[in-house]
Design a protein around this motif. Structure first.
Motif, PDB file in Angstrom:
ATOM      1  N   SER A 131     -62.408   4.542-100.732  1.00  0.00           N
ATOM      2  CA  SER A 131     -63.010   4.171-102.019  1.00  0.00           C
ATOM      3  C   SER A 131     -63.959   5.249-102.517  1.00  0.00           C
ATOM      4  N   ASN A 132     -64.751   5.816-101.615  1.00  0.00           N
ATOM      5  CA  ASN A 132     -65.671   6.893-102.004  1.00  0.00           C
ATOM      6  C   ASN A 132     -64.909   8.130-102.471  1.00  0.00           C
ATOM      7  N   ASP A 133     -63.822   8.453-101.783  1.00  0.00           N
ATOM      8  CA  ASP A 133     -63.010   9.601-102.186  1.00  0.00           C
ATOM      9  C   ASP A 133     -62.456   9.413-103.601  1.00  0.00           C
ATOM     10  N   ILE A 134     -61.972   8.208-103.883  1.00  0.00           N
ATOM     11  CA  ILE A 134     -61.395   7.921-105.201  1.00  0.00           C
ATOM     12  C   ILE A 134     -62.478   7.990-106.283  1.00  0.00           C
ATOM     13  N   THR A 135     -63.660   7.462-105.972  1.00  0.00           N
ATOM     14  CA  THR A 135     -64.778   7.530-106.919  1.00  0.00           C
ATOM     15  C   THR A 135     -65.157   8.978-107.216  1.00  0.00           C
ATOM     16  N   HIS A 139     -65.119  10.986-110.822  1.00  0.00           N
ATOM     17  CA  HIS A 139     -66.310  11.664-111.343  1.00  0.00           C
ATOM     18  C   HIS A 139     -66.036  13.142-111.598  1.00  0.00           C
ATOM     19  N   ARG A 140     -65.193  13.708-110.811  1.00  0.00           N
ATOM     20  CA  ARG A 140     -64.857  15.130-110.956  1.00  0.00           C
ATOM     21  C   ARG A 140     -64.312  15.440-112.336  1.00  0.00           C
ATOM     22  N   PHE A 141     -63.641  14.461-112.942  1.00  0.00           N
ATOM     23  CA  PHE A 141     -63.045  14.667-114.252  1.00  0.00           C
ATOM     24  C   PHE A 141     -63.700  13.821-115.338  1.00  0.00           C
ATOM     25  N   GLY A 142     -64.911  13.357-115.048  1.00  0.00           N
ATOM     26  CA  GLY A 142     -65.667  12.624-116.050  1.00  0.00           C
ATOM     27  C   GLY A 142     -65.103  11.259-116.387  1.00  0.00           C
ATOM     28  N   LEU A 143     -64.453  10.613-115.412  1.00  0.00           N
ATOM     29  CA  LEU A 143     -63.846   9.304-115.647  1.00  0.00           C
ATOM     30  C   LEU A 143     -64.666   8.191-114.999  1.00  0.00           C
ATOM     31  N   LYS A 144     -64.612   7.034-115.605  1.00  0.00           N
ATOM     32  CA  LYS A 144     -65.219   5.855-114.992  1.00  0.00           C
ATOM     33  C   LYS A 144     -64.362   5.454-113.794  1.00  0.00           C
ATOM     34  N   GLN A 218     -59.054  -4.203-119.903  1.00  0.00           N
ATOM     35  CA  GLN A 218     -58.761  -3.102-120.825  1.00  0.00           C
ATOM     36  C   GLN A 218     -59.694  -1.929-120.568  1.00  0.00           C
ATOM     37  N   GLU A 219     -60.944  -2.251-120.235  1.00  0.00           N
ATOM     38  CA  GLU A 219     -61.932  -1.202-119.984  1.00  0.00           C
ATOM     39  C   GLU A 219     -61.635  -0.481-118.671  1.00  0.00           C
ATOM     40  N   ASP A 220     -61.105  -1.216-117.683  1.00  0.00           N
ATOM     41  CA  ASP A 220     -60.873  -0.656-116.352  1.00  0.00           C
ATOM     42  C   ASP A 220     -59.484  -0.069-116.161  1.00  0.00           C
TER      43      ASP A 220
END
Length: 264
Positions: A131-135, A139-144, A218-220
């Motif tokens: 989960s941390n890796d995916i987060t 973040h690396r590409f400015g995504l939520k 929709q947001e996620d």
């Protein structure tokens, strides 16, 4: 996804693996399994070398074109020990996994300390937190960041109402490891046939996928395919920012020079 494909090409060409390229490949494959194929993080973390090497391929014709699918069974994951999670890959994705297996993974191993886990981090040990890796990758590409729970909830919300027959619902539930066979039965031909059918339900061009109506979903709904799009947008924005900064520096320099010029 330009950066991922570039990392693959770099790794295939080089004998010495760059850590950043290796991590890009690792994180992308983690996202692939968790966000696109909606498996729990424990499935990624606990996939073993033996389970990867025991994968079974299935060749078929889909929409008039030859297609290869691969299924892996993961025994150790969150659900009951008598059930087994199943991971599907298409032919291209299998090649990506093989590049990680033959190129990246050996480069990550430290001091010949072999691990039974298929996925290991650059530290040479089993992944600490998928989960941390995916987060971090988001973040690396400015995504939520999108969690595995959100991905599974959205998938069920979008697809479940479209499934009309009991067989479709059974196959879909099996794919999500809600009702999977035991490990001894997973590679039987009939079971693989059921899983192939569930794979077709989840593929990007599936007729069963509908847009979520829930505003939270929709947001996620930033899933794996959008990561590649976001990367391109981030690269474009980066170029624009660099251009703007150069223009600002020029403007400031010119303003400073004009201020220093004596008034005629």
């Amino acid at each position: 996804m330009p950066e991922f494909m570039e990392a693959l090409e770099n790794v295939k060409k080089m004998n010495c693996i760059d850590k950043d390229d290796g991590n890009t490949i690792l994180f992308y494959l983690e996202c692939l399994v968790v966000l696109q194929y909606v498996q729990r993080p424990g499935v990624v973390k606990n996939l073993t070398m033996e389970e990867w090497l025991s994968r079974v391929g299935s060749d078929r014709i889909y929409n008039g074109k030859p297609e290869r699918l691969v299924v892996m069974g993961v025994k150790n994951h969150k659900t009951a020990s008598k059930q087994i999670a199943t991971v599907f890959l298409n032919g291209e994705e299998e090649k990506w996994f093989d590049i990680y297996f033959t190129k990246v993974r050996p480069a990550f191993i430290k001091h010949n300390e072999e691990s039974e886990a298929f996925f290991i981090s650059s530290s040479g040990k089993q992944i600490h937190s998928v989960s941390n890796d995916i987060t971090r990758f988001h973040h690396r590409f400015g995504l939520k960041p999108v969690t595995s729970q959100a991905a599974r909830r959205i998938t069920e919300t979008c697809i479940a109402p479209q499934l009309k027959s009991e067989r479709q619902r059974y196959c879909f539930s099996k794919f999500l490891a809600h009702s999977n066979p035991t490990a001894e039965n997973i590679y039987r031909e009939k079971i693989i046939g059921d899983l192939v059918e569930s794979y077709d339900i989840l593929r990007p061009d599936s007729i069963y996928i509908s847009k979520p109506t829930n505003s939270r979903d929709q947001e996620d709904i930033t899933t794996l395919p959008e990561v590649g799009k976001a990367m391109e947008e981030m690269q474009s924005r980066k170029k624009i920012k660099i251009f703007q900064k150069r223009q600002e520096r020029r403007y400031f320099k010119n303003s400073k020079l004009s201020f220093q010029l004596p008034i005629q």
